[in-house]
Motif scaffolding. Structure first.
Motif, PDB file in Angstrom:
ATOM      1  N   UNK A 133       0.696  -1.350   0.133  1.00 35.37           N
ATOM      2  CA  UNK A 133      -0.093  -0.080  -0.088  1.00 35.37           C
ATOM      3  C   UNK A 133       0.607   1.103   0.105  1.00 35.37           C
ATOM      4  N   UNK A 134       1.644   1.285   0.567  1.00 38.74           N
ATOM      5  CA  UNK A 134       3.013   2.250   0.949  1.00 38.74           C
ATOM      6  C   UNK A 134       3.221   2.973  -0.386  1.00 38.74           C
ATOM      7  N   UNK A 139       3.798   6.581  -0.985  1.00 40.79           N
ATOM      8  CA  UNK A 139       5.111   7.221  -1.301  1.00 40.79           C
ATOM      9  C   UNK A 139       4.797   7.838  -2.378  1.00 40.79           C
ATOM     10  N   UNK A 140       4.498   7.803  -3.281  1.00 39.57           N
ATOM     11  CA  UNK A 140       3.879   8.807  -4.151  1.00 39.57           C
ATOM     12  C   UNK A 140       2.653   9.913  -3.791  1.00 39.57           C
ATOM     13  N   UNK A 141       2.063   9.896  -2.603  1.00 33.14           N
ATOM     14  CA  UNK A 141       1.726  11.087  -2.517  1.00 33.14           C
ATOM     15  C   UNK A 141       2.536  12.035  -1.064  1.00 33.14           C
ATOM     16  N   UNK A 142       3.281  10.863  -0.980  1.00 29.09           N
ATOM     17  CA  UNK A 142       4.148  11.772  -0.275  1.00 29.09           C
ATOM     18  C   UNK A 142       5.045  12.806  -1.168  1.00 29.09           C
ATOM     19  N   UNK A 143       5.634  11.930  -2.337  1.00 29.66           N
ATOM     20  CA  UNK A 143       6.119  12.474  -2.503  1.00 29.66           C
ATOM     21  C   UNK A 143       5.742  14.392  -3.595  1.00 29.66           C
ATOM     22  N   UNK A 144       5.001  13.744  -4.251  1.00 31.56           N
ATOM     23  CA  UNK A 144       4.035  15.057  -4.554  1.00 31.56           C
ATOM     24  C   UNK A 144       3.515  16.421  -3.213  1.00 31.56           C
ATOM     25  N   UNK A 274      -2.627  15.181   7.407  1.00 28.74           N
ATOM     26  CA  UNK A 274      -0.857  16.100   7.598  1.00 28.74           C
ATOM     27  C   UNK A 274      -0.123  15.561   7.928  1.00 28.74           C
ATOM     28  N   UNK A 275      -0.500  14.565   9.381  1.00 27.80           N
ATOM     29  CA  UNK A 275       0.698  14.920  10.024  1.00 27.80           C
ATOM     30  C   UNK A 275       1.258  13.555   9.631  1.00 27.80           C
ATOM     31  N   UNK A 276       0.233  12.630   9.029  1.00 28.46           N
ATOM     32  CA  UNK A 276       0.481  10.698   8.849  1.00 28.46           C
ATOM     33  C   UNK A 276       1.651  11.507   6.833  1.00 28.46           C
ATOM     34  N   UNK A 277       1.606  12.133   6.135  1.00 32.75           N
ATOM     35  CA  UNK A 277       1.603  12.455   4.796  1.00 32.75           C
ATOM     36  C   UNK A 277       3.202  13.398   5.285  1.00 32.75           C
TER      37      UNK A 277
END
Length: 388
Positions: A133-134, A139-144, A274-277
């Motif tokens: 899932x990550x 991972x894509x969401x965090x990089x974006x 927000x904290x998770x991302x």
């Protein structure tokens, strides 16, 4: 001459003699054929010798009816075939048994659990699912998030969320009988909440008041409560039963103790997202460095998390813990066999990672020189337990 011109006539007694000879011949031949047919069924030949003519195949000698096993084998005739069979005989299949080591531990059956991790099979399943899932979502969401949101904005959001946890840190400092650290936490919260624009700017850090994580799980550990079984849970990451339950207490401190706006659902959801991302984006480099070359990523992450929690609890007790170097990614405090590995004075090689620095090395006061965030040494695939 006239008497010889008529047809030749055979005397009556001559015809009778010829017929008698034919009958006798048939009488002799019939028993012979019957005997030959029976002999053919038995595998023997009993053809009469008077009918063996020129060019006929002589009958085979009768076969003894006794079993062949009754005759003793001749060693001279059986020695050569036995040696030939022995020469071509395949060696028995040997069972390969892995000795103790990283490869054997990584390939161990899933039903074999590590001490301290009785739910290892379930945890590994969650870890595999969470990793998938990550890789596909978080991972894509965090990089974006890193590309779209400017760094000052990300730092400001992180500081605001962290500043809101200072009251939880303050309460646990008091519960751990650390009044000096509690006063510094309170001063940090007051400075950042006012001069730092609600915590968006970490002014206190420039005044030698760095952020220090603390929670009810550390308080329980400081007073002797054991960690319980190790857990890896989706959307939470590595934790223990003690830290999981204590994290719920930390998460309820502000909603129950303060109320509005911390008890609102929209605040809880927005803060969690927000904290998770943000934590996932900040942990990308650490995760790549820690897990990319690990023989067993699950055991490596478990080792780092348990060591960081053990160091935080030892610091809360005023007894700094010297972290063991992670020269083997499969060794962790949950496995007592880790102490029986290679000797401490074994020469290091290029393939051995550099040991983690001791966060309390050379500290005169363990409470003053504690690591900024003990849980930072254990990057999560998603986020930490609530309250951290």
């Amino acid at each position: 001459m006239a008497g010889c011109a008529g047809p030749l006539r055979m005397p009556a007694h001559a015809g009778s003699a010829l017929a008698f000879a034919l009958v006798a011949l048939l009488a002799i031949e019939t028993p012979g054929r019957a005997q030959a047919t029976g002999a053919a069924e038995d595998g023997t030949s009993t053809m009469p010798t008077e009918f063996v003519g020129v060019g006929a195949v002589p009958p085979a000698p009768p076969v003894d009816a006794a079993p062949a096993a009754a005759a003793a084998p001749n060693p001279e005739t059986t020695a050569i075939p036995t040696r030939l069979l022995a020469a071509f005989e395949l060696p028995p299949k040997e069972e390969v048994v892995l000795g103790p080591g990283p490869v054997a531990d990584a390939l161990s059956p899933p039903d074999e659990t590590t001490p301290g991790d009785p739910l290892e099979r379930t945890n590994r399943g969650f870890f595999k699912t969470q990793s998938s899932i990550d890789r596909r979502f978080f991972q894509p969401v965090a990089k974006a998030y890193q590309r779209v949101v400017p760094k000052p904005v990300r730092s400001g959001l992180r500081n605001i969320i962290r500043n809101l946890t200072e009251p939880i840190v303050f309460v646990n400092d008091l519960l751990q009988l650390r009044p000096g650290r509690a006063l510094k936490t309170l001063g940090r919260f007051a400075i950042n909440s006012t001069v730092g624009l609600g915590g968006a700017i970490d002014v206190a850090e420039k005044l030698d008041l760095p952020y220090r994580s603390n929670g009810f799980g550390t308080t329980l550990g400081r007073w002797g409560v054991g960690p319980g079984p190790y857990l890896y849970l989706p959307l939470i990451g590595p934790t223990t039963l003690r830290d999981l339950l204590a994290g719920q207490i930390d998460a309820l401190t502000l909603p129950v103790g303060v109320g509005f706006p911390f008890n609102r659902l929209d605040y809880q959801l927005s803060r969690t997202v927000v904290s998770t991302i943000d934590k996932r984006a900040e942990a990308e480099a650490d995760l790549q460095a820690l897990l990319s070359g690990a023989a067993d990523p699950y055991a490596t992450l478990r080792s780092v998390y348990l060591q960081s929690r053990e160091a935080a609890i030892a610091d809360a007790r005023g007894k700094p813990l010297e972290l063991a170097p992670l020269d083997d990614p499969l060794l962790d405090p949950a496995d007592p066999a880790a102490d029986s590995g290679a000797p401490a004075d074994a020469p290091a090689t290029d393939s051995v990672p550099e040991p983690l620095p001791d966060p309390v090395d050379g500290a005169e006061d363990p409470a003053e020189q504690a690591p900024e965030d003990p849980s930072a040494a254990a990057p999560m695939l998603v986020g930490a337990a609530p309250g951290y």
